[in-house]
Design an enzyme around this catalytic site. Structure first.
Site, PDB file in Angstrom:
ATOM      1  N   GLY A   7       0.827  -1.202   0.000  1.00  0.00           N
ATOM      2  CA  GLY A   7       0.000   0.000   0.000  1.00  0.00           C
ATOM      3  C   GLY A   7       0.856   1.245   0.000  1.00  0.00           C
ATOM      4  N   ALA A   8       1.902   1.253  -0.846  1.00  0.00           N
ATOM      5  CA  ALA A   8       2.940   2.278  -0.746  1.00  0.00           C
ATOM      6  C   ALA A   8       2.832   3.378  -1.787  1.00  0.00           C
ATOM      7  CB  ALA A   8       4.319   1.616  -0.844  1.00  0.00           C
ATOM      8  N   GLY A  42      -0.693   7.995   0.672  1.00  0.00           N
ATOM      9  CA  GLY A  42      -0.884   8.163   2.101  1.00  0.00           C
ATOM     10  C   GLY A  42       0.266   7.720   2.976  1.00  0.00           C
ATOM     11  N   GLY A  71       1.662   4.752   3.536  1.00  0.00           N
ATOM     12  CA  GLY A  71       2.677   3.896   2.938  1.00  0.00           C
ATOM     13  C   GLY A  71       3.667   4.674   2.099  1.00  0.00           C
ATOM     14  N   SER A  94      -4.668  -0.339  14.130  1.00  0.00           N
ATOM     15  CA  SER A  94      -5.354   0.915  14.443  1.00  0.00           C
ATOM     16  C   SER A  94      -5.982   0.824  15.831  1.00  0.00           C
ATOM     17  CB  SER A  94      -6.455   1.192  13.413  1.00  0.00           C
ATOM     18  OG  SER A  94      -7.277   2.262  13.812  1.00  0.00           O
ATOM     19  N   TYR A 136     -14.139  -3.299   9.501  1.00  0.00           N
ATOM     20  CA  TYR A 136     -12.834  -2.633   9.557  1.00  0.00           C
ATOM     21  C   TYR A 136     -12.205  -2.764  10.941  1.00  0.00           C
ATOM     22  CZ  TYR A 136      -9.195   0.883   9.505  1.00  0.00           C
ATOM     23  OH  TYR A 136      -7.975   1.503   9.624  1.00  0.00           O
TER      24      TYR A 136
END
Length: 307
Positions: A36-37, A40, A42, A165, A190
């Site tokens: 996920g880079a 954001g 990442g 999270s 989530y």
């Protein structure tokens, strides 16, 4: 007399030769994979670690976007030891190809940062008949780590960092409906997936502690990113308002990622949950040995059934 000589080689490793007062030290830059880079948290983590001279492997879905991010990071840092790997992490079978591509590029991995994740307000099923939140946010962490663990423990044991999270507080894992196929709610899915990140971290630490690999999870903070923008309706609107009012920027959000990846202070620290670069207590349910073990077994059974 102090003489410093540095020679650099880009991929898969960089090295330097340092002569100081008669001492010779052989330095290897570290290889870091970040999922996920391309956006954001990442992307910022990749940028910050590239500034430190790490060899960065970025994982994302869009090749064009990935190429643009590589150019952006190289231009900003002067570090060209960057590689982009295209993969849809919600497709678990495809992770085999991703892992093989990574292993062809790098002989060993010093840091794996499982960062990719998303919030889906509506129930979505993947091609493999898995609930999307579960597949992307949890099972990809699980399977990619297992596929790469042989090169993570190669020579000097590496670090696995799972971005979770504080949303996991209040989550309760229904062991009879882990994927919420009976009663799906987006935020519940989530929150549960973030609890799974922590349960996985604690269980993999117990199972692989003798390897010397460290496994830690973290809460990056409520970060102002594109998180949740893929949704429509009230869920997206609430997130948008929250970002404007209380969210921190990605530079602050990436600090704990960078700390866990680079700091000598956590070299031998494993099986912890971090916030603001400090170990903190996660939720009570996350310490349940039963939940940790059953989630592991459930995940492994799914993987076995997919092949």
């Amino acid at each position: 007399l102090k003489i410093e000589l540095t020679f650099k080689h880009q991929a898969p490793h960089s090295w330097g030769f340092l002569f100081v007062g008669g001492w010779v030290d052989f330095l290897m830059n570290k290889n870091c994979i970040i999922t996920g880079a391309t956006d954001g948290l990442g992307k910022q983590t990749a940028l910050d670690l590239a500034k430190l001279g790490y060899n960065i492997g970025l994982v994302g879905r869009n090749q064009e976007k990935g190429d643009a991010v590589l150019d952006e990071i190289a231009s900003a840092t002067g570090n060209h030891s960057l590689k982009y790997f295209q993969a849809d992490l919600s497709n678990i079978r495809n992770l085999d190809n991703l892992a093989n591509d990574i292993k062809r590029e790098y002989d060993s991995i010093d840091i794996l940062i499982n960062n990719a994740g998303a919030y889906f307000s509506q129930y979505i099923e993947t091609e493999e008949q898995l609930e999307m939140t579960f597949a992307l946010n949890h099972l990809s962490y699980f399977q990619l780590t297992m596929l790469l663990i042989d090169v993570i423990e190669f020579e000097i044991p590496g670090r696995v960092i799972n971005v979770a999270s504080s949303a996991h507080f209040g989550a309760k894992l229904d062991l009879n409906d882990i994927q919420l196929k009976k009663r799906y709610k987006g935020w519940t899915a989530y929150s549960n997936s973030k609890l799974m990140n922590i349960l996985f971290t604690y269980e993999v630490h117990k199972r692989y502690k003798d390897t010397g690999i460290s496994f830690n999870s973290l809460h990056p903070g409520f970060v102002d990113t594109s998180f949740g923008d893929n949704n429509k309706g009230i869920g997206k609107n609430i997130l948008s308002i929250g970002k404007k009012l209380i969210a921190i920027n990605v530079i602050k959000g990436a600090r704990t990622n960078v700390y866990l990846a680079s700091s000598n202070e956590v070299e031998n620290v494993s099986g912890k949950f971090f916030e603001k670069s400090k170990p903190v207590q996660s939720s009570k349910v996350s310490y349940s040995d039963t939940n940790q073990h059953k989630l592991w077994s459930y995940s492994q059974n799914i993987i076995n059934n997919l092949y």
